[in-house]
Design a protein around this motif. Sequence first.
Motif, short mmCIF file in Angstrom:
data_model
loop_
_atom_site.label_atom_id
_atom_site.label_comp_id
_atom_site.label_asym_id
_atom_site.label_seq_id
_atom_site.Cartn_x
_atom_site.Cartn_y
_atom_site.Cartn_z
N LEU A 246 0.81 -1.21 0.00
CA LEU A 246 0.00 0.00 0.00
C LEU A 246 0.85 1.26 0.00
O LEU A 246 0.55 2.23 -0.70
N LYS A 247 1.95 1.23 0.75
CA LYS A 247 2.82 2.42 0.79
C LYS A 247 3.34 2.74 -0.61
O LYS A 247 3.44 3.91 -1.00
N ILE A 250 1.02 4.92 -3.05
CA ILE A 250 0.57 6.29 -2.74
C ILE A 250 1.29 7.28 -3.65
O ILE A 250 2.14 8.07 -3.22
N TYR A 258 -4.90 2.86 -4.91
CA TYR A 258 -4.50 2.84 -3.50
C TYR A 258 -5.71 2.98 -2.58
O TYR A 258 -5.85 2.23 -1.61
N LYS A 262 -6.79 0.20 0.01
CA LYS A 262 -6.79 0.55 1.43
C LYS A 262 -8.13 0.22 2.07
O LYS A 262 -8.19 -0.29 3.21
N PHE A 280 0.60 5.66 6.47
CA PHE A 280 0.28 6.05 5.11
C PHE A 280 -0.12 7.52 5.02
O PHE A 280 0.13 8.18 4.01
N SER A 281 -0.74 8.04 6.09
CA SER A 281 -1.26 9.40 6.05
C SER A 281 -0.16 10.43 5.80
O SER A 281 -0.42 11.48 5.20
N TYR A 283 2.32 10.09 3.77
CA TYR A 283 2.57 10.10 2.33
C TYR A 283 1.39 10.66 1.54
O TYR A 283 1.54 11.07 0.38
N GLU A 284 0.23 10.70 2.17
CA GLU A 284 -0.96 11.18 1.48
C GLU A 284 -0.96 12.69 1.29
O GLU A 284 -1.88 13.23 0.65
#
Length: 412
Positions: A246-247, A250, A258, A262, A280-281, A283-284
């Motif tokens: 998932l990473k 992004i 993604y 997710k 992850f947030s 990288y968002e």
Amino acid sequence: MLNRNKITMLILILGAIGLPAIINAQGIEFMHDLDSALAKAKAENKPVFVDFYTSWCAPCKEMAKDVFPQEKVGSFYNKQFINCKVQCDDKGVGVEKGKQYQVNAYPTLMYLDKDGNMIHSAAGSSTPEAFIELGKIALDPDHNMFTLIKEWNAGNREYAFVTKYFKALKDAYRGEKLSNDFNTYFNELTPADKEKKATFDLVQLVKAAPFSSPFEYIEANVKKYYKTVGNTTVDKYISDSYLWYLKNMIYPATRKEYEIAKAKFKAKNYPYYNEFAMFFSAYEVQDSTGNINVDEYMKRADAFLQKYGKNNDSYTLALTSLLGNCTGKPDQTLIGIKWMEDLLKRNPDPKYLSTYFYITLRNYHCDKAQEIANEMRANAIKNNQSTKSVDAQIASIDSYRARLAKLTAEKK
């Protein structure tokens, strides 16, 4: 006897025409048009070696500087192959050739038959000796990838062979074929064979991705794998797979995919979902054009590391590496230095020094970067490893010192 003017003219002619030819003759003699190289290969009944490279690829530059020009390399490759360079970021023919041959990593060192069919491939830089050995493997019909693919297509599914086959595809960065062929292999197995430790080892080798059929089978039968493989190993494989899968999605080009993935991951109800989602947030904060809000990134990443950083050293390394990429001014991202210093206090692993060096240098702390680099170099010597990489890092410090001096002078 030649007079001085004629001698000068001769030197200029040699410098413009003859000298480069002499220098190139010591190493590999490259063509730069693949279609022409294939035509020449047909005429001379030779295979073709292709260096697929980009202008920004550091390992590509290492090969071009340290490997291709060597006389022993040139002696072997010029005799055995027609050699060609293809630049895959030229916004033209090179880009299309890279797509045609499914090039996914740089440099990709590929060997083609005279008709343009791939017979062997590998990715990444190598030593001159290893590069020559790679060429010998490509020439050997008993060991090259063409033969492996032919044997796979003929139906060989013996464990020793498929292990060799999948590893060859992985080393060559043939990701799509690796995934498709492994899924075929896995789906053909009986449930008992799927659940063997040997099969799980193959799953780990090929890194079967979340939501693929092998991965979902493991999730659905996790208790059976606990018995054959062990709880800790299976659980770690599942969680790590979700984390990095998932990473790595992004990005603007795969952002929609993604978000869908997710949501599917959240529906699995794993206890570590909130931890991963917070990771992850950070990288968002990247927008649709790829730009990163650095201040927001540091805020989110720091909050995450304060809460979960001790759970996984890779969190700090990943977050710091990206922060270094976003840094361009003195003292712009000092928090990244703190992240690495906190990590090294917990776990003084020498492997982490490279990331510590990078974030320190990107903040223009040149003296401290020099200390870190010196330690890295001493470790390499102690472990009988090459100092080539760290020497290049040390050499880069001077350019940062010069830029820092210029910036300081401009402020006065």
